[in-house]
Structures are given as structure tokens and as C-alpha cells.
Design a protein around this motif. Sequence first.
Motif, PDB file in Angstrom:
ATOM      1  N   PHE A   1      -5.072  12.106  -3.941  1.00  0.00           N
ATOM      2  CA  PHE A   1      -4.572  10.773  -3.582  1.00  0.00           C
ATOM      3  C   PHE A   1      -4.932   9.762  -4.669  1.00  0.00           C
ATOM      4  O   PHE A   1      -6.066   9.725  -5.150  1.00  0.00           O
ATOM      5  CB  PHE A   1      -5.168  10.350  -2.240  1.00  0.00           C
ATOM      6  N   HIS A   2      -3.950   8.926  -5.048  1.00  0.00           N
ATOM      7  CA  HIS A   2      -4.176   7.893  -6.066  1.00  0.00           C
ATOM      8  C   HIS A   2      -3.536   6.585  -5.598  1.00  0.00           C
ATOM      9  O   HIS A   2      -2.527   6.590  -4.888  1.00  0.00           O
ATOM     10  CB  HIS A   2      -3.558   8.297  -7.406  1.00  0.00           C
ATOM     11  N   VAL A   3      -4.142   5.480  -6.020  1.00  0.00           N
ATOM     12  CA  VAL A   3      -3.582   4.156  -5.757  1.00  0.00           C
ATOM     13  C   VAL A   3      -3.253   3.507  -7.089  1.00  0.00           C
ATOM     14  O   VAL A   3      -4.111   3.400  -7.975  1.00  0.00           O
ATOM     15  CB  VAL A   3      -4.561   3.270  -4.966  1.00  0.00           C
TER      16      VAL A   3
ATOM     17  N   PRO B   1       1.807  -1.520  -7.458  1.00  0.00           N
ATOM     18  CA  PRO B   1       3.142  -1.259  -6.903  1.00  0.00           C
ATOM     19  C   PRO B   1       4.268  -1.426  -7.909  1.00  0.00           C
ATOM     20  O   PRO B   1       5.364  -0.901  -7.681  1.00  0.00           O
ATOM     21  CB  PRO B   1       3.251  -2.288  -5.764  1.00  0.00           C
TER      22      PRO B   1
ATOM     23  N   LEU C   1       0.830  -1.209   0.000  1.00  0.00           N
ATOM     24  CA  LEU C   1       0.000   0.000   0.000  1.00  0.00           C
ATOM     25  C   LEU C   1       0.866   1.261   0.000  1.00  0.00           C
ATOM     26  O   LEU C   1       0.535   2.254  -0.654  1.00  0.00           O
ATOM     27  CB  LEU C   1      -0.929   0.000   1.217  1.00  0.00           C
ATOM     28  N   ALA C   2       1.959   1.227   0.740  1.00  0.00           N
ATOM     29  CA  ALA C   2       2.846   2.384   0.768  1.00  0.00           C
ATOM     30  C   ALA C   2       3.428   2.670  -0.611  1.00  0.00           C
ATOM     31  O   ALA C   2       3.591   3.828  -1.007  1.00  0.00           O
ATOM     32  CB  ALA C   2       3.963   2.153   1.789  1.00  0.00           C
ATOM     33  N   LYS C   3       3.753   1.604  -1.333  1.00  0.00           N
ATOM     34  CA  LYS C   3       4.296   1.772  -2.674  1.00  0.00           C
ATOM     35  C   LYS C   3       3.212   2.100  -3.692  1.00  0.00           C
ATOM     36  O   LYS C   3       3.490   2.650  -4.752  1.00  0.00           O
ATOM     37  CB  LYS C   3       5.051   0.511  -3.104  1.00  0.00           C
ATOM     38  N   SER C   4       1.988   1.743  -3.392  1.00  0.00           N
ATOM     39  CA  SER C   4       0.888   1.962  -4.338  1.00  0.00           C
ATOM     40  C   SER C   4       0.247   3.337  -4.175  1.00  0.00           C
ATOM     41  O   SER C   4      -0.373   3.847  -5.110  1.00  0.00           O
ATOM     42  CB  SER C   4      -0.178   0.872  -4.151  1.00  0.00           C
ATOM     43  N   ALA C   5       0.345   3.906  -3.007  1.00  0.00           N
ATOM     44  CA  ALA C   5      -0.300   5.191  -2.745  1.00  0.00           C
ATOM     45  C   ALA C   5       0.548   6.335  -3.287  1.00  0.00           C
ATOM     46  O   ALA C   5       1.746   6.413  -3.027  1.00  0.00           O
ATOM     47  CB  ALA C   5      -0.529   5.358  -1.253  1.00  0.00           C
ATOM     48  N   VAL C   6      -0.080   7.202  -4.042  1.00  0.00           N
ATOM     49  CA  VAL C   6       0.601   8.363  -4.614  1.00  0.00           C
ATOM     50  C   VAL C   6      -0.242   9.604  -4.338  1.00  0.00           C
ATOM     51  O   VAL C   6      -1.451   9.609  -4.607  1.00  0.00           O
ATOM     52  CB  VAL C   6       0.813   8.210  -6.134  1.00  0.00           C
ATOM     53  N   THR C   7       0.376  10.637  -3.824  1.00  0.00           N
ATOM     54  CA  THR C   7      -0.308  11.904  -3.584  1.00  0.00           C
ATOM     55  C   THR C   7       0.271  12.966  -4.517  1.00  0.00           C
ATOM     56  O   THR C   7       1.470  13.230  -4.495  1.00  0.00           O
ATOM     57  CB  THR C   7      -0.147  12.351  -2.118  1.00  0.00           C
TER      58      THR C   7
END
Length: 271
Positions: free
Chosen positions: A56-58, A61, A22-28
Motif C-alpha cells: 500500500f502506498h499514498v 492525488p 484519499l481514494a485517489k491517493s491510495a495505491v496498492t
Amino acid sequence: MERLPKIGIPIIIVAIILIIVLAKSAVTIGSGQAGVLYKTFDNGVVTDQPPLGEGFHVVAPWNKVIVYEVRQQELFEKMRVLSSNGLEIQIDASVWYEPIYNDLGHLHQSVGENYLQRVIQPAIRSAARSVVGRYTPEQLYSSKRDAIQDEIYIETKKILEKQYVQLNEVLVRDVTLPDTIKQAIERKLKQEQESLEYEFRLVTAQKEAEKVIIDAKGKAESNRILSASLTDKILQDKGIEATIKLAESPNSKVVVIGSGDSGLPIILGNQ
């Protein structure tokens, strides 16, 4: 301390993996920015869809998001270019630009993140050399600054037309000439100004002289007309009128002793 159940260890491991994913997939995407999506296993840069907007975007990864500034930005350039007679001139200019939002994927694919150094700076320098090379230092110093600003803008815009970059404005802040050339131009401009002032004084003096001549001619013509109208008969009548008024005065004594050549009586009177 009791040992954790055997089933708890896999759960913890899975949770840690999920957190990492999730940390790698989340983009702000921040304010004034946009993101270009790069799909590792699907043809690379996405160019057939709009870029990722603010917020915020997912994403998967294994994919990447390259963030670009899409607000108007400023480039300040100091350029040394040659005038039409081969003298070196320094131009200080500001360039306002921004990437074209819907073409951000094409920009990243064809030029890359350092598009400022790759396309904008070479374009403005080339346009400045081309435009300044048409003018003399004197023209650049005095009357052509606005013209070269417009021409540099037009030529730079033409170069950047297919580079997925929007050019908003080119502002020429200063044109610096060599000191010897600058002093020579200032002396020439001063001499021209003095010459114009001298010509103005000559024209003013000439107009004043013409005015005096016209006034003198008017007075002469008036006197000529008046002299022509004063016939002997009119002068005689005026003399008789003066004699009558003098005789009517109670404190006057009038003695008529004859008449002069004009036919008027000669009057001697006293109070």
C-alpha cells in the motif's frame, strides 16, 4: 425531521472531499508488480529512485502511478524466415523476459508500457532472420537446432542490451520446413543411414575374413613346426614305445616279422 446545523454541512462536504482525495491517493501494488511514479508538477517520471514496491502506498492525488509486471514473462512467437538458400522456414520460439527492476522508470520514459511490441518482438524477429539465414534447411532440420537457439539468444540479448529489458532465455520449440523439402531431406538421411550400415557390414565381413586367414596361417605354421620336429629317430623311439606297451598287455600276442624302411619292427598283434 430537524434540519442539520449549518456547521454540519461544511463538515460533511470536507469529509467527502477527503474521502475522494484519499481514494485517489491510495495505491496498492500487487504481488510481482512495481509502480512507476509520475509527478505532474515535478519533472514527470521519477527515474532517480527505485520504483514503488508491493503493498500500500499514498501519493499526491495529482500524481500518477503506472503499474508494471516485473516477474518473468513469456512471449510465444511463430516466425517465418528464409534459410541460406532462400526457402521459407517457420520457427516456433518462446522468449522469457522481464523488465529490469531498478530501471523501470527509464523503461517507462523511453519505451512505454507496450515495450513488448516496441522492442522485444522486433528484436527476436530480427535475430531469427539473421541466424536462420546462415543455415540450409537440412542443417536446421537435423543438427543445428541447439546452435540456432543459442545464436538467436545471443543476438537478441545484444539488441536489447540498452532497452532496460532483461532477456532470460530463448527456446526454439519447433522448426517447420515445406513438406517437399522435409521429404527430400528424410530420403537423403535414410540413404545415408543405409550407406553407413552397408559400410559397417563390409568392414565386419573384412575383419572376419582377416581373422580366418590369421587362424589358417597359425595352424599352418604350427603344422610346419611339428613336421620339422618329427625326425626319423623320434619316430623310431615312438614305435618302440608302442611295441613295448603292446607286448606288456596280457591278452596280446606279438609277432615280430622284420622291420620296415624306417627301421621300426613290423608288429602283428591281436587280443
